[in-house]
Design a protein around this motif. Structure first.
Motif, short mmCIF file in Angstrom:
data_model
loop_
_atom_site.label_atom_id
_atom_site.label_comp_id
_atom_site.label_asym_id
_atom_site.label_seq_id
_atom_site.Cartn_x
_atom_site.Cartn_y
_atom_site.Cartn_z
N LEU A 1 36.50 25.79 18.65
CA LEU A 1 37.88 26.11 19.00
C LEU A 1 38.86 25.08 18.45
O LEU A 1 39.93 25.43 17.93
N LYS A 2 38.51 23.81 18.55
CA LYS A 2 39.38 22.75 18.03
C LYS A 2 39.51 22.84 16.51
O LYS A 2 40.59 22.59 15.95
N THR A 3 38.42 23.20 15.85
CA THR A 3 38.46 23.37 14.39
C THR A 3 39.40 24.52 14.02
O THR A 3 40.24 24.39 13.14
N TRP A 4 39.25 25.65 14.71
CA TRP A 4 40.10 26.81 14.46
C TRP A 4 41.57 26.46 14.69
O TRP A 4 42.43 26.79 13.87
N ASP A 5 41.85 25.76 15.79
CA ASP A 5 43.23 25.41 16.12
C ASP A 5 43.84 24.41 15.15
O ASP A 5 45.06 24.34 15.03
N SER A 6 43.01 23.65 14.44
CA SER A 6 43.54 22.68 13.48
C SER A 6 43.93 23.33 12.15
O SER A 6 44.53 22.67 11.31
N PRO B 1 30.02 31.86 11.28
CA PRO B 1 28.90 31.48 10.39
C PRO B 1 29.24 30.30 9.47
O PRO B 1 28.38 29.46 9.20
N ALA B 2 30.48 30.23 8.99
CA ALA B 2 30.87 29.11 8.12
C ALA B 2 30.88 27.81 8.91
O ALA B 2 30.44 26.76 8.42
N PHE B 3 31.37 27.85 10.15
CA PHE B 3 31.34 26.67 11.03
C PHE B 3 29.90 26.21 11.23
O PHE B 3 29.59 25.03 11.08
N LEU B 4 29.01 27.14 11.52
CA LEU B 4 27.60 26.80 11.73
C LEU B 4 26.97 26.22 10.47
O LEU B 4 26.18 25.28 10.55
N ALA B 5 27.34 26.73 9.32
CA ALA B 5 26.73 26.28 8.06
C ALA B 5 27.06 24.83 7.73
O ALA B 5 26.31 24.18 7.00
N LYS C 1 38.46 21.50 6.98
CA LYS C 1 38.42 21.38 5.51
C LYS C 1 37.02 21.71 4.99
O LYS C 1 36.88 22.39 3.96
N ALA C 2 35.99 21.23 5.68
CA ALA C 2 34.61 21.51 5.25
C ALA C 2 34.28 22.99 5.37
O ALA C 2 33.64 23.57 4.50
N VAL C 3 34.74 23.63 6.46
CA VAL C 3 34.50 25.07 6.66
C VAL C 3 35.21 25.86 5.57
O VAL C 3 34.62 26.78 4.98
N LEU C 4 36.46 25.51 5.27
CA LEU C 4 37.20 26.22 4.23
C LEU C 4 36.55 26.03 2.86
O LEU C 4 36.43 26.99 2.09
N ALA C 5 36.09 24.83 2.56
CA ALA C 5 35.42 24.58 1.28
C ALA C 5 34.15 25.41 1.17
O ALA C 5 33.86 26.00 0.12
N PHE C 6 33.39 25.47 2.26
CA PHE C 6 32.18 26.27 2.26
C PHE C 6 32.50 27.74 2.03
O PHE C 6 31.87 28.43 1.23
N GLN C 7 33.50 28.25 2.74
CA GLN C 7 33.89 29.66 2.63
C GLN C 7 34.38 29.99 1.23
O GLN C 7 34.03 31.02 0.66
N THR D 1 36.64 14.65 12.80
CA THR D 1 37.80 15.27 13.44
C THR D 1 37.77 16.78 13.21
O THR D 1 37.16 17.26 12.26
N PRO D 2 38.48 17.52 14.07
CA PRO D 2 38.56 18.97 13.85
C PRO D 2 39.16 19.32 12.48
O PRO D 2 38.73 20.28 11.84
#
Length: 190
Positions: free
Chosen positions: A132-137, A155-159, A180-186, A174-175
Motif C-alpha cells: 500500500l505504501k508503495t502504491w501511494d508513493s 505481481p510486479a511488487f512480488l517480483a 521505482k523498482a516495480v515500475l522498472a520491472f513492469q 523506502t516505498p
C-alpha cells in the motif's frame, strides 16, 4: 494462541512442524534435515522470530484496503508458486518444455517449499502495508502503468522482493525506491 511443535521422525531422521490447538494437531511443514531449520520455521509461524514483539502478528485490526492488498498479493503469490511447481525438476508432472525459475522467482519458490502455505499467507498479510505504501508513493500516471492493481501491480511488487530460504523478504529501503523498482520491472516486461 497457536503453538507449533517440532518432532523428529525416527525412521527418517527428518524434522516436521505441526500446528497444535486444543483438540487437534495439523502438520504444516517438513521434512527438514536439520532441527534448526524446523525451529526457524516454527518460530516464523508462531510470530516469534526474534526478541520482543513481532509486527507480523501483533496487529489486531486491518482496513478494507489492507485486506484487499493482502488478497491481491496472496493471489500473485499463489500464481508464482504454481509457475515454480510447473518447472520444478523434482516434480514428475512438470512441464518439461519450461526452464526452471531463476533469480527472485526461484528464491520465492524455494521459500514457499521451505516454510509452506501458512507462513506465506501470513507474509502476504505482513507485506500488504509495504504494498500500500508503495502504491501511494506513485504518481497517478505511474499507477496507470500498473492497472489493473491485482493483475499488474501485485505481481510486479512480488517480483521485486528478494527472499532468503526461510521466508524473510528484503525490500528496498523506502516505498518510493520500491515504486521505482516495480515500475522498472513492469517496463522491462512490456
Amino acid at each position: 494462541m497457536s503453538t507449533y511443535v517440532i518432532t523428529k521422525v525416527p525412521s527418517t531422521g527428518k524434522w516436521h512442524v505441526s500446528h497444535q490447538q486444543s483438540g487437534w494437531i495439523a502438520p504444516v511443514g517438513g521434512p527438514y534435515a536439520k532441527r534448526k531449520e524446523a525451529i526457524t520455521v516454527a518460530r516464523l509461524l508462531a510470530g516469534r522470530q526474534g526478541k520482543g514483539r513481532d509486527p507480523m502478528t501483533d496487529r489486531e485490526s486491518y482496513s478494507h484496503l489492507h485486506v484487499e492488498a493482502a488478497l491481491c498479493l496472496w493471489e500473485a503469490m499463489c500464481e508464482a508458486n504454481q509457475r515454480g511447481w510447473e518447472r520444478d525438476p523434482e516434480n514428475e508432472r512438470r512441464k518439461k518444455r519450461l526452464k526452471p525459475l531463476t533469480g527472485n522467482a526461484a528464491a520465492f519458490y524455494e521459500t514457499w517449499r521451505n516454510v509452506g502455505a501458512v507462513a506465506m499467507r501470513h507474509m502476504a498479510i505482513y507485506l500488504a502495508d509495504d504494498m500500500l505504501k508503495t502504491w501511494d508513493s506513485m504518481t497517478e500516471a505511474e499507477q496507470e502503468e500498473l492497472f489493473p492493481y491485482d493483475w499488474e501491480f501485485a505481481p510486479a511488487f512480488l517480483a521485486i522482493i528478494q527472499w532468503d530460504r526461510w521466508g524473510t523478504p528484503v525490500l528496498p529501503n523506502t516505498p518510493r525506491e520500491m515504486a521505482k523498482a516495480v515500475l522498472a520491472f513492469q517496463r522491462k516486461a512490456m
